[in-house]
Scaffold this motif. Sequence first.
Motif, mmCIF file in Angstrom:
data_model
loop_
_atom_site.group_PDB
_atom_site.id
_atom_site.type_symbol
_atom_site.label_atom_id
_atom_site.label_comp_id
_atom_site.label_asym_id
_atom_site.label_seq_id
_atom_site.Cartn_x
_atom_site.Cartn_y
_atom_site.Cartn_z
ATOM 1 N N PHE A 110 16.052 5.039 -3.598
ATOM 2 C CA PHE A 110 14.822 3.946 -3.561
ATOM 3 C C PHE A 110 15.210 2.619 -4.465
ATOM 4 N N SER A 111 15.420 1.522 -3.860
ATOM 5 C CA SER A 111 15.420 0.527 -4.870
ATOM 6 C C SER A 111 14.030 -0.160 -5.432
ATOM 7 N N GLU A 112 14.064 -0.714 -6.181
ATOM 8 C CA GLU A 112 12.781 -1.447 -6.757
ATOM 9 C C GLU A 112 12.548 -2.296 -5.757
ATOM 10 N N PRO A 113 10.985 -2.120 -5.408
ATOM 11 C CA PRO A 113 10.509 -2.884 -4.293
ATOM 12 C C PRO A 113 9.994 -4.303 -4.730
ATOM 13 N N GLN A 114 10.247 -5.263 -3.549
ATOM 14 C CA GLN A 114 9.963 -6.743 -4.043
ATOM 15 C C GLN A 114 8.589 -6.814 -3.562
ATOM 16 N N LEU A 115 7.888 -5.941 -2.642
ATOM 17 C CA LEU A 115 6.540 -6.113 -2.364
ATOM 18 C C LEU A 115 5.850 -4.734 -2.112
ATOM 19 N N LEU A 116 4.743 -4.478 -2.580
ATOM 20 C CA LEU A 116 4.059 -3.397 -2.445
ATOM 21 C C LEU A 116 2.698 -3.628 -1.826
ATOM 22 N N ILE A 117 2.474 -2.822 -0.678
ATOM 23 C CA ILE A 117 1.416 -2.943 0.278
ATOM 24 C C ILE A 117 0.470 -1.447 -0.090
ATOM 25 N N LEU A 118 -0.770 -1.776 -0.666
ATOM 26 C CA LEU A 118 -1.694 -0.860 -0.954
ATOM 27 C C LEU A 118 -2.628 -0.561 0.176
ATOM 28 N N PHE A 119 -2.922 0.618 0.619
ATOM 29 C CA PHE A 119 -3.839 0.942 1.567
ATOM 30 C C PHE A 119 -4.925 1.492 0.954
ATOM 31 N N SER A 120 -5.763 0.811 0.198
ATOM 32 C CA SER A 120 -6.958 1.248 -0.626
ATOM 33 C C SER A 120 -7.844 -0.042 -0.664
ATOM 34 N N PRO A 121 -9.167 0.146 -1.025
ATOM 35 C CA PRO A 121 -10.025 -0.982 -0.919
ATOM 36 C C PRO A 121 -9.884 -1.746 -2.365
ATOM 37 N N LYS A 122 -9.160 -1.034 -3.236
ATOM 38 C CA LYS A 122 -9.091 -2.016 -4.797
ATOM 39 C C LYS A 122 -7.504 -1.749 -5.164
ATOM 40 N N ILE A 123 -7.061 -2.533 -6.054
ATOM 41 C CA ILE A 123 -5.684 -2.550 -6.644
ATOM 42 C C ILE A 123 -5.905 -1.095 -7.646
ATOM 43 N N GLU A 124 -5.250 0.003 -7.537
ATOM 44 C CA GLU A 124 -5.423 1.149 -8.249
ATOM 45 C C GLU A 124 -3.991 1.919 -8.264
ATOM 46 N N LEU A 125 -3.190 1.624 -9.473
ATOM 47 C CA LEU A 125 -1.736 2.155 -9.303
ATOM 48 C C LEU A 125 -1.548 3.559 -9.893
ATOM 49 N N GLU A 126 -2.694 4.407 -10.137
ATOM 50 C CA GLU A 126 -2.765 5.623 -11.027
ATOM 51 C C GLU A 126 -1.891 6.643 -10.138
ATOM 52 N N GLY A 127 -0.884 7.026 -10.774
ATOM 53 C CA GLY A 127 -0.004 8.150 -10.124
ATOM 54 C C GLY A 127 1.250 7.543 -9.323
ATOM 55 N N PHE A 128 1.179 6.076 -9.158
ATOM 56 C CA PHE A 128 2.346 5.526 -8.465
ATOM 57 C C PHE A 128 3.308 5.704 -9.356
ATOM 58 N N PRO A 129 4.691 5.848 -8.600
ATOM 59 C CA PRO A 129 5.931 5.953 -9.702
ATOM 60 C C PRO A 129 5.981 4.516 -10.309
ATOM 61 N N PRO A 130 5.821 4.354 -11.420
ATOM 62 C CA PRO A 130 5.604 3.039 -12.281
ATOM 63 C C PRO A 130 7.078 2.625 -12.540
ATOM 64 N N TRP A 131 8.273 3.404 -12.447
ATOM 65 C CA TRP A 131 9.531 2.815 -12.649
ATOM 66 C C TRP A 131 10.045 1.771 -11.314
ATOM 67 N N HIS A 132 9.066 1.923 -10.450
ATOM 68 C CA HIS A 132 9.450 1.101 -9.268
ATOM 69 C C HIS A 132 8.750 -0.110 -8.961
ATOM 70 N N ILE A 133 7.900 -0.378 -10.143
ATOM 71 C CA ILE A 133 7.000 -1.769 -9.927
ATOM 72 C C ILE A 133 7.478 -2.909 -10.987
ATOM 73 N N HIS A 134 8.364 -2.817 -11.537
ATOM 74 C CA HIS A 134 8.769 -3.796 -12.872
ATOM 75 C C HIS A 134 8.256 -5.373 -12.505
ATOM 76 N N LEU A 135 8.834 -5.598 -11.161
ATOM 77 C CA LEU A 135 8.885 -7.013 -10.743
ATOM 78 C C LEU A 135 8.307 -7.177 -9.432
ATOM 79 N N THR A 136 7.395 -6.283 -9.081
ATOM 80 C CA THR A 136 6.942 -6.140 -7.536
ATOM 81 C C THR A 136 5.787 -6.976 -7.539
ATOM 82 N N GLU A 137 5.655 -7.655 -6.210
ATOM 83 C CA GLU A 137 4.448 -8.395 -5.884
ATOM 84 C C GLU A 137 3.528 -7.278 -5.237
ATOM 85 N N ILE A 138 2.156 -7.466 -5.725
ATOM 86 C CA ILE A 138 1.410 -6.313 -5.010
ATOM 87 C C ILE A 138 0.270 -7.098 -4.115
#
Length: 125
Positions: free
Chosen positions: A97-125
């Motif tokens: 896994f490389s660090e993503p440039q784009l993160l697509i969440l399938f939830s009604p609100k932005i909640e990153l609880e439990g998401f691998p935090p080392w993969h979202i340093h510079l990610t667009e959400i």
Amino acid sequence: DLKNSAQLLQSYIDTFSRHFFIHEKFIPIIRVTALGVSNNEDSNLPDMQVNLTSYTDGRTRIVEVTKNMAEDIIQGKMKIDELDIGELDRRLSVAQFSEPQLLILFSPKIELEGFPPWHIHLTEI
């Protein structure tokens, strides 16, 4: 569910991209990967990589890394002075896994609880 269907998603993407880029000289290689799911990875570098993760991947990986570091310290393989952010980052990184440039969440609100935090340093959400 999506992670469990990673290979099916890969086949859909392969089929769709052949039809979508039918008049192009170049068909991009798109690879689907998921933690804990084996895939038939070829040696070609993808033009785009789709990483499927869930909130359980982050928690499970952190627990696994914490246990391994504690065992290494107890067994003398590692000194407690060597435990730093760099070592933690190295152990948390997942080679496929490389660090993503784009993160697509399938939830009604932005909640990153439990998401691998080392993969979202510079990610667009």
